[in-house]
Design an enzyme around this catalytic site. Structure first.
Site, PDB file in Angstrom:
ATOM      1  N   LYS A 133       1.400   4.383  -3.086  1.00 59.11           N
ATOM      2  CA  LYS A 133       1.067   5.781  -3.014  1.00 59.11           C
ATOM      3  C   LYS A 133       2.325   6.656  -3.373  1.00 59.11           C
ATOM      4  CE  LYS A 133      -3.261   5.282  -2.015  1.00 59.11           C
ATOM      5  NZ  LYS A 133      -4.515   5.666  -2.923  1.00 59.11           N
ATOM      6  N   TYR A 157       0.958  -1.192  -0.038  1.00 61.14           N
ATOM      7  CA  TYR A 157      -0.021  -0.149  -0.083  1.00 61.14           C
ATOM      8  C   TYR A 157       0.859   1.335  -0.012  1.00 61.14           C
ATOM      9  CZ  TYR A 157      -3.622   3.432   1.076  1.00 61.14           C
ATOM     10  OH  TYR A 157      -4.327   4.432   1.411  1.00 61.14           O
TER      11      TYR A 157
HETATM   12  N1  LIG Z   1      -9.114   6.180   5.147  1.00 60.13           N
HETATM   13  C1  LIG Z   1      -8.153   6.701   5.232  1.00 60.13           C
HETATM   14  O1  LIG Z   1      -7.531   6.896   6.100  1.00 60.13           O
HETATM   15  C2  LIG Z   1      -6.986   6.981   3.933  1.00 60.13           C
HETATM   16  C3  LIG Z   1      -5.894   7.812   4.237  1.00 60.13           C
HETATM   17  C4  LIG Z   1      -5.294   8.296   3.142  1.00 60.13           C
HETATM   18  C5  LIG Z   1      -5.419   7.883   1.774  1.00 60.13           C
HETATM   19  N2  LIG Z   1      -6.757   7.333   1.413  1.00 60.13           N
HETATM   20  C6  LIG Z   1      -7.010   7.173   0.222  1.00 60.13           C
HETATM   21  O2  LIG Z   1      -8.452   7.907  -0.074  1.00 60.13           O
HETATM   22  C7  LIG Z   1      -9.060   7.026  -1.070  1.00 60.13           C
HETATM   23  C8  LIG Z   1     -10.371   6.528  -0.587  1.00 60.13           C
HETATM   24  O3  LIG Z   1     -10.193   5.646   0.433  1.00 60.13           O
HETATM   25  P1  LIG Z   1     -11.358   5.290   1.696  1.00 60.13           P
HETATM   26  O4  LIG Z   1     -10.619   5.473   2.720  1.00 60.13           O
HETATM   27  O5  LIG Z   1     -12.569   6.016   1.152  1.00 60.13           O
HETATM   28  O6  LIG Z   1     -11.539   3.886   1.297  1.00 60.13           O
HETATM   29  P2  LIG Z   1     -12.839   2.850   0.981  1.00 60.13           P
HETATM   30  O7  LIG Z   1     -13.905   3.302   1.862  1.00 60.13           O
HETATM   31  O8  LIG Z   1     -12.556   1.273   1.104  1.00 60.13           O
HETATM   32  O9  LIG Z   1     -13.250   3.168  -0.505  1.00 60.13           O
HETATM   33  C9  LIG Z   1     -12.555   2.645  -1.494  1.00 60.13           C
HETATM   34  C10 LIG Z   1     -13.200   2.745  -2.885  1.00 60.13           C
HETATM   35  O10 LIG Z   1     -12.350   2.388  -4.007  1.00 60.13           O
HETATM   36  C11 LIG Z   1     -13.119   1.423  -4.731  1.00 60.13           C
HETATM   37  N3  LIG Z   1     -12.501   0.534  -5.405  1.00 60.13           N
HETATM   38  C12 LIG Z   1     -11.407  -0.244  -5.019  1.00 60.13           C
HETATM   39  N4  LIG Z   1     -11.043  -1.051  -6.080  1.00 60.13           N
HETATM   40  C13 LIG Z   1     -11.800  -0.684  -7.260  1.00 60.13           C
HETATM   41  C14 LIG Z   1     -11.508  -0.834  -8.555  1.00 60.13           C
HETATM   42  N5  LIG Z   1     -10.981  -1.865  -8.853  1.00 60.13           N
HETATM   43  N6  LIG Z   1     -12.666  -0.415  -9.280  1.00 60.13           N
HETATM   44  C15 LIG Z   1     -13.166   0.497  -8.930  1.00 60.13           C
HETATM   45  N7  LIG Z   1     -13.637   0.995  -7.803  1.00 60.13           N
HETATM   46  C16 LIG Z   1     -12.851   0.594  -6.873  1.00 60.13           C
HETATM   47  C17 LIG Z   1     -14.079   0.790  -3.613  1.00 60.13           C
HETATM   48  O11 LIG Z   1     -15.157  -0.065  -4.337  1.00 60.13           O
HETATM   49  P3  LIG Z   1     -15.919  -1.235  -3.433  1.00 60.13           P
HETATM   50  O12 LIG Z   1     -16.935  -0.836  -2.595  1.00 60.13           O
HETATM   51  O13 LIG Z   1     -16.435  -2.149  -4.963  1.00 60.13           O
HETATM   52  O14 LIG Z   1     -14.780  -2.014  -2.757  1.00 60.13           O
HETATM   53  C18 LIG Z   1     -14.710   1.838  -2.773  1.00 60.13           C
HETATM   54  O15 LIG Z   1     -15.555   2.845  -3.453  1.00 60.13           O
HETATM   55  C19 LIG Z   1      -8.145   5.974  -1.405  1.00 60.13           C
HETATM   56  O16 LIG Z   1      -7.302   6.260  -2.560  1.00 60.13           O
HETATM   57  C20 LIG Z   1      -7.329   5.734  -0.258  1.00 60.13           C
HETATM   58  O17 LIG Z   1      -5.864   4.976  -0.610  1.00 60.13           O
HETATM   59  C21 LIG Z   1      -7.363   6.944   2.674  1.00 60.13           C
END
Ligand SMILES: NC(=O)c1ccc[n+]([C@@H]2O[C@H](COP(=O)([O-])OP(=O)(O)OC[C@H]3O[C@@H](n4cnc5c(N)ncnc54)[C@H](OP(=O)(O)O)[C@@H]3O)[C@@H](O)[C@H]2O)c1
Length: 243
Positions: free
Chosen positions: A170, A166
């Site tokens: 990034k 992961y």
């Molecule tokens: N949460 C944190 O603390 C955090 C911190 C830093 C960065 N981020 C970044 O923020 C972004 C959003 O993350 P989140 O925390 O909101 O995570 P999340 O709730 O797990 O959401 C991830 C989303 O990506 C979708 N996804 C995964 N693989 C996919 C694919 N092959 N095609 C299309 N959609 C796909 C998932 O769809 P499904 O529902 O179908 O799985 C879901 O809608 C990500 O880029 C993550 O790396 C998050």
């Protein structure tokens, strides 16, 4: 050609992506809800519409060429162009991610989604973005990809746990963002990376401390940059994040 500003958010069915869609929709924009699962996508579209957002569903698996090509066609039919692309979809990859224990397939899967997926979607949407007067691309990255933070004395606190799939995905995405910014310099297309902070979502078993709406704020800021705004940079709510 639709006069309304149109955005596409990948992985918009839940978490931070959903809130980015809601925030851009609240500006009066048309928002494509990119999501791979039909039921989850339609539920999100319905919820956004109930909140007054001009949302439309975009079937999209970022790891699939045909799905991505079809998504671009759908956006073209709906709006004729794309003003803002938010590459938000990502996977964490599961465990173990200690470098000495990881299954190479875990690394491959994470990079396929978090990096190659961004390139695939961006390039499919590029002809539509080039038709916009003020195109913006936001890549959802993470400070865990910051090499400066990974190599600092306080890495566990500032750059998260050891995670060889992961975190480097990034770092790779940040480098990819810079390459796009260099190629697109002077075109008016602004592309930046964003870190949402540590947000309570499925990605981390809801251990994050910020709300998805708080996490969405920096993406919304970068999606609405003025024409003289920055490009090829990495930001969170506090400002510039070191590479
Ligand atoms: N949460 C944190 O603390 C955090 C911190 C830093 C960065 N981020 C970044 O923020 C972004 C959003 O993350 P989140 O925390 O909101 O995570 P999340 O709730 O797990 O959401 C991830 C989303 O990506 C979708 N996804 C995964 N693989 C996919 C694919 N092959 N095609 C299309 N959609 C796909 C998932 O769809 P499904 O529902 O179908 O799985 C879901 O809608 C990500 O880029 C993550 O790396 C998050």
């Amino acid at each position: 050609m639709n006069e309304r500003t149109t955005a596409l958010v990948t992985g918009a069915n839940k978490g931070i992506g959903y809130e980015i869609a809601a925030g851009l929709g609240a500006l009066g924009w048309g928002v494509g809800v990119g999501a791979r699962d039909d039921r989850r996508r339609e539920a999100a579209v319905e919820k956004l519409r109930a909140a007054g957002v001009d949302a439309f569903g975009v079937p999209l698996d970022v790891t699939d060429d045909a799905s991505t090509t079809a998504a671009a066609r759908l956006v073209e039919e709906r709006a004729g162009r794309l003003d803002v692309l938010v590459n938000n979809a990502a996977v964490a990859g599961g465990t173990p991610q200690e470098p000495t224990l990881v299954d190479p397939d875990t690394v491959r899967t994470v990079v396929e989604t978090n990096v190659i997926g961004v390139i695939r979607v961006t390039n499919a949407m590029m002809p539509l973005l080039r038709r916009s007067a003020s195109p913006r691309i936001v890549n959802m990255s993470s400070s865990v990809g910051s090499l400066a933070r990974q190599s600092g004395a306080d890495a566990e606190r500032t750059a998260g746990p050891v995670a060889v799939a992961y975190s480097p995905s990034k770092t790779f995405l940040n480098a990819v963002t810079l390459q796009y910014a260099r190629e697109l310099s002077g075109t008016g297309i602004l592309i930046n990376a964003a870190c949402p902070g540590y947000v309570a979502t499925d990605l981390n078993g809801f251990r994050g401390v910020r709300t998805p709406a708080q996490g969405a704020a920096i993406a919304i800021t970068l999606a609405t940059l003025p024409d003289d705004g920055p490009t090829g940079r990495f930001f969170d709510d506090a400002g510039v994040v070191p590479w």
